[in-house]
Write a protein that holds these residues in place. Sequence first.
Motif, short mmCIF file in Angstrom:
data_model
loop_
_atom_site.label_atom_id
_atom_site.label_comp_id
_atom_site.label_asym_id
_atom_site.label_seq_id
_atom_site.Cartn_x
_atom_site.Cartn_y
_atom_site.Cartn_z
N VAL A 72 15.36 36.93 68.09
CA VAL A 72 15.15 36.97 66.63
C VAL A 72 13.91 36.17 66.26
N VAL A 73 13.72 35.00 66.88
CA VAL A 73 12.54 34.18 66.63
C VAL A 73 11.28 34.90 67.12
N ILE A 74 11.38 35.51 68.29
CA ILE A 74 10.24 36.23 68.86
C ILE A 74 9.87 37.41 67.99
N GLU A 75 10.85 38.11 67.46
CA GLU A 75 10.57 39.25 66.60
C GLU A 75 9.77 38.84 65.37
N GLU A 76 10.08 37.67 64.84
CA GLU A 76 9.33 37.16 63.69
C GLU A 76 7.89 36.86 64.08
N ASP A 149 -4.27 43.43 67.36
CA ASP A 149 -4.52 44.73 66.74
C ASP A 149 -3.48 45.78 67.13
N LEU A 150 -2.47 45.41 67.87
CA LEU A 150 -1.44 46.37 68.25
C LEU A 150 -0.71 46.87 67.00
N PRO A 151 -0.36 48.14 66.96
CA PRO A 151 0.43 48.62 65.83
C PRO A 151 1.81 47.96 65.83
N SER A 152 2.35 47.79 64.64
CA SER A 152 3.63 47.09 64.54
C SER A 152 4.76 47.90 65.17
N ASN A 153 4.61 49.23 65.25
CA ASN A 153 5.67 50.02 65.87
C ASN A 153 5.75 49.76 67.37
N VAL A 154 4.63 49.44 68.02
CA VAL A 154 4.66 49.11 69.46
C VAL A 154 5.42 47.81 69.67
N CYS A 155 5.15 46.82 68.83
CA CYS A 155 5.87 45.55 68.94
C CYS A 155 7.35 45.74 68.63
N GLY A 156 7.65 46.58 67.64
CA GLY A 156 9.05 46.87 67.33
C GLY A 156 9.74 47.55 68.50
N ASP A 157 9.03 48.48 69.17
CA ASP A 157 9.60 49.14 70.34
C ASP A 157 9.88 48.15 71.47
N LEU A 158 8.97 47.16 71.62
CA LEU A 158 9.18 46.14 72.65
C LEU A 158 10.45 45.34 72.36
N VAL A 159 10.63 44.94 71.13
CA VAL A 159 11.81 44.15 70.76
C VAL A 159 13.07 44.98 70.93
N ILE A 160 13.03 46.24 70.53
CA ILE A 160 14.20 47.11 70.67
C ILE A 160 14.56 47.30 72.14
N ALA A 161 13.54 47.54 72.97
CA ALA A 161 13.79 47.73 74.40
C ALA A 161 14.35 46.45 75.03
N ALA A 162 13.79 45.29 74.65
CA ALA A 162 14.29 44.03 75.18
C ALA A 162 15.72 43.77 74.71
N ARG A 163 16.00 44.03 73.43
CA ARG A 163 17.35 43.81 72.90
C ARG A 163 18.36 44.72 73.61
N ASN A 164 17.98 45.97 73.81
CA ASN A 164 18.87 46.91 74.51
C ASN A 164 19.14 46.43 75.94
N TRP A 165 18.11 45.95 76.62
CA TRP A 165 18.32 45.51 77.99
C TRP A 165 19.22 44.27 78.02
N ILE A 166 18.97 43.33 77.12
CA ILE A 166 19.79 42.10 77.11
C ILE A 166 21.24 42.44 76.80
N GLU A 167 21.47 43.34 75.84
CA GLU A 167 22.85 43.66 75.46
C GLU A 167 23.56 44.51 76.49
N ARG A 168 22.83 45.40 77.17
CA ARG A 168 23.49 46.43 77.98
C ARG A 168 23.29 46.32 79.49
N HIS A 169 22.53 45.34 79.96
CA HIS A 169 22.33 45.29 81.40
C HIS A 169 23.66 45.06 82.11
N HIS A 170 23.74 45.62 83.28
CA HIS A 170 24.99 45.58 84.03
C HIS A 170 24.87 44.62 85.19
N VAL A 171 25.76 43.64 85.23
CA VAL A 171 25.79 42.68 86.32
C VAL A 171 27.01 43.02 87.16
N SER A 172 26.80 43.40 88.41
CA SER A 172 27.95 43.72 89.26
C SER A 172 28.68 42.44 89.65
N ALA A 173 29.97 42.55 89.76
CA ALA A 173 30.79 41.37 90.03
C ALA A 173 30.71 40.93 91.46
#
Length: 173
Positions: A72-76, A149-173
Amino acid sequence: MEATARLDPTMEAALRSLHDIAMPEPVSWMPQTWGWAVLATALLVMLVLAGFRWVLRYRANAYRREALALLVVIEERLRRPETRRDGIRELGEVLKRTALAAWPRDEVAALSGESWVLFLDAHNDDKAGHAIQQLLDDFEYHGAEVVADLPSNVCGDLVIAARNWIERHHVSA
């Protein structure tokens, strides 16, 4: 007329032998058979085990909650062009720290470049490594003016991809 009617002696004897209505004892809510006690005990044990498992899972996912709070801090920071380069650098750092919290250090610490992207893709069902690959391959090493100079949608895509990976990555037991 007489004020009180006179009853015959048989009727008087019958009335004297009457007693008050006897109310039955209230029906108990306690089960009458041992099967209900066994069922109640089994349900209680299952609830305790489910609660214990929930606590373990909650504690095991503490690193995810911490990483999402940092995100959340990084997204800001990524929203403002003057802090965008620091935000992108920190985004890569949060991903690495998250991976180090979930997997053994010797398996994750040395990964970089293409092997790091393959690792992220291998442990994510979404295979959303394209935006993260851009982060790792291009954006981390460009100058501050190019990243600003990066478009804001590229940065938004980075945050979305990182959030998805953090929430959904699978750690085998």
